[in-house]
Write a protein that holds these residues in place. Structure first.
Motif, PDB file in Angstrom:
ATOM      1  N   LEU A   1       0.827  -1.200   0.000  1.00  0.00           N
ATOM      2  CA  LEU A   1       0.000   0.000   0.000  1.00  0.00           C
ATOM      3  C   LEU A   1       0.863   1.253   0.000  1.00  0.00           C
ATOM      4  O   LEU A   1       0.575   2.235  -0.703  1.00  0.00           O
ATOM      5  CB  LEU A   1      -0.925  -0.006   1.225  1.00  0.00           C
ATOM      6  N   MET A   2       1.942   1.225   0.760  1.00  0.00           N
ATOM      7  CA  MET A   2       2.830   2.376   0.827  1.00  0.00           C
ATOM      8  C   MET A   2       3.494   2.633  -0.525  1.00  0.00           C
ATOM      9  O   MET A   2       3.609   3.767  -0.979  1.00  0.00           O
ATOM     10  CB  MET A   2       3.899   2.147   1.897  1.00  0.00           C
ATOM     11  N   VAL A   3       3.922   1.564  -1.182  1.00  0.00           N
ATOM     12  CA  VAL A   3       4.605   1.693  -2.467  1.00  0.00           C
ATOM     13  C   VAL A   3       3.647   2.167  -3.562  1.00  0.00           C
ATOM     14  O   VAL A   3       3.996   3.001  -4.402  1.00  0.00           O
ATOM     15  CB  VAL A   3       5.242   0.346  -2.866  1.00  0.00           C
ATOM     16  N   ALA A   4       2.405   1.641  -3.530  1.00  0.00           N
ATOM     17  CA  ALA A   4       1.451   1.932  -4.601  1.00  0.00           C
ATOM     18  C   ALA A   4       0.685   3.236  -4.407  1.00  0.00           C
ATOM     19  O   ALA A   4       0.213   3.844  -5.365  1.00  0.00           O
ATOM     20  CB  ALA A   4       0.454   0.784  -4.734  1.00  0.00           C
ATOM     21  N   SER A   5       0.575   3.689  -3.147  1.00  0.00           N
ATOM     22  CA  SER A   5      -0.282   4.833  -2.846  1.00  0.00           C
ATOM     23  C   SER A   5       0.265   6.132  -3.420  1.00  0.00           C
ATOM     24  O   SER A   5       1.468   6.379  -3.407  1.00  0.00           O
ATOM     25  CB  SER A   5      -0.437   4.987  -1.329  1.00  0.00           C
ATOM     26  N   ARG A   6      -0.636   6.962  -3.916  1.00  0.00           N
ATOM     27  CA  ARG A   6      -0.263   8.291  -4.414  1.00  0.00           C
ATOM     28  C   ARG A   6      -0.809   9.406  -3.511  1.00  0.00           C
ATOM     29  O   ARG A   6      -0.452  10.557  -3.668  1.00  0.00           O
ATOM     30  CB  ARG A   6      -0.804   8.492  -5.835  1.00  0.00           C
ATOM     31  N   ASP A   7      -1.680   9.042  -2.577  1.00  0.00           N
ATOM     32  CA  ASP A   7      -2.348  10.068  -1.771  1.00  0.00           C
ATOM     33  C   ASP A   7      -2.085   9.924  -0.275  1.00  0.00           C
ATOM     34  O   ASP A   7      -1.848  10.925   0.401  1.00  0.00           O
ATOM     35  CB  ASP A   7      -3.864  10.029  -2.021  1.00  0.00           C
ATOM     36  N   ASN A   8      -2.143   8.715   0.236  1.00  0.00           N
ATOM     37  CA  ASN A   8      -2.090   8.566   1.698  1.00  0.00           C
ATOM     38  C   ASN A   8      -0.843   7.829   2.162  1.00  0.00           C
ATOM     39  O   ASN A   8      -0.852   7.170   3.203  1.00  0.00           O
ATOM     40  CB  ASN A   8      -3.333   7.827   2.203  1.00  0.00           C
ATOM     41  N   HIS A   9       0.264   7.933   1.395  1.00  0.00           N
ATOM     42  CA  HIS A   9       1.454   7.195   1.786  1.00  0.00           C
ATOM     43  C   HIS A   9       2.029   7.692   3.117  1.00  0.00           C
ATOM     44  O   HIS A   9       2.610   6.914   3.868  1.00  0.00           O
ATOM     45  CB  HIS A   9       2.528   7.248   0.691  1.00  0.00           C
ATOM     46  N   HIS A  10       1.856   8.982   3.433  1.00  0.00           N
ATOM     47  CA  HIS A  10       2.331   9.477   4.729  1.00  0.00           C
ATOM     48  C   HIS A  10       1.568   8.816   5.867  1.00  0.00           C
ATOM     49  O   HIS A  10       2.149   8.484   6.910  1.00  0.00           O
ATOM     50  CB  HIS A  10       2.166  10.999   4.800  1.00  0.00           C
TER      51      HIS A  10
END
Length: 346
Positions: free
Chosen positions: A17-26
């Motif tokens: 999820l962290m690698v793929a996310s563009r909005d909520n990676h923080h």
């Protein structure tokens, strides 16, 4: 994202999820660092990342590293696990998590629990490895090269200024290092500290090392005696950038994992406990694949020099200061044998 207990989301899902996310990676990164105590040391377990870094810094101080080197290593390692880029080309912590996922994917398929445990172990190993590399890089500068000081009872690997020649280095150390006892804990750090006090040592990060577009190879023994700031990084970057041209067994690891593999090899050969089988297993490679890529059982006269060492020789022969280092170390003839084309049928 709703707050969850650490048992709700799998570690693999968090990393993906962290690698793929563009909005909520923080948000995902914050959840990982605040809720996943997956890190460990030889005597502490179930540590959060920040707790691990604190422990590694404490151990480094006990081992004799300067506070400046430790602070630099803490900063570099923390960036690798927490920093997102402000602009293209900046350091991106998602590459660290992608590298861990790549290593996991290279292993045989297992059940979900085994994968969870394996990924935690991979991330822990990456954190330890990055901290160790960062400590070493913190002490290096563009005016320093590695020197193996042969003394009674063994040797010390040190970083000394380029302004001292090979002969001058040994003479200077004999005059200034005092009584050397290799059985004494932290002896290398004590002697390196004397060098640093005399000549200074400006910190240089891994990301500041200059990359090259092509690389080459040299005899195995050369690696113990020829050193240069960013040498491993140069090769690691070149291999990652040209991953599509590597052998299939190495290519399938992906660029980031190949980069980590090269760093692991260079880090390992600087120790007396190097076992290529352990590194091969860590990256999911069989013995034959690893041997063709970076095996240790070969000679400069062979037509079958492993790929990485061929790359290293080309790099060493392409730069005047590398050539000078090879000549000082007595390995230039072997480097030339590797890079010189052989007649057909020879």
């Amino acid at each position: 994202m709703h707050r969850c207990s650490r048992d709700v989301l799998s570690l693999r899902f968090i990393c993906e999820l962290m690698v793929a996310s563009r909005d909520n990676h923080h948000t995902v990164l914050s959840y990982f660092h605040n809720s996943r105590p997956i890190f460990s040391t030889y005597d502490d377990h179930e540590l959060l990342f920040v707790q691990l870094i604190h422990r590694l810094a404490k151990d480094a101080a006990y081992d004799g590293w300067s506070q400046r080197d430790i602070d630099t290593a803490v900063s570099l390692t923390t960036d690798k696990f927490t920093r997102f880029p402000d602009k293209p080309g900046d350091l991106d912590c998602r590459k660290t998590f992608q590298a861990a996922l790549d290593v996991l994917a290279s292993k045989p398929s297992t059940d979900a629990l085994s994968q969870e445990l394996a990924l935690a172990s991979i991330l822990n190993a990456l954190a330890h490895k990055q901290f160790s590399l960062s400590l070493r890089e913190a002490r290096r500068s563009g005016e320093r090269t590695r020197y193996v000081w042969q003394i009674s009872g063994g040797e010390l690997r040190l970083l000394l200024p380029r302004s001292l020649s090979g002969v001058q280095r040994g003479e200077w150390l004999h005059r200034n290092a005092g009584s050397v006892d290799l059985s004494r804990t932290g002896e290398r750090e004590r002697v390196q500290g004397i060098v640093d006090a005399a000549f200074g040592a400006e910190p240089v990060s891994l990301d500041e090392a200059v990359g090259v577009s092509s690389a080459g190879d040299a005899p195995w023994r050369a690696l113990d005696r020829v050193g240069e700031v960013g040498l491993a990084t140069c090769l690691a970057d070149e291999k990652a950038d040209t991953v599509e041209r590597l052998r299939p067994s190495i290519r399938r690891l992906g660029a980031d994992t190949v980069r980590a593999l090269v760093h692991a090899i260079f880090e390992g050969i600087g120790t007396t406990q190097y076992r290529e089988g352990d590194i091969a297993a860590m990256f999911g490679l069989d013995a034959a694949s690893f041997s063709r890529f970076a095996g240790s059982r070969w000679s400069a006269d062979s037509n079958r020099v492993p790929d990485l060492w061929c790359n290293l020789a080309k790099l060493l022969s392409a730069k005047p200061h590398f050539i000078e280092l090879c000549q000082d170390a007595g390995v230039w003839e072997s480097v030339q044998k590797v890079v010189t084309p052989r007649p057909i049928g020879s």
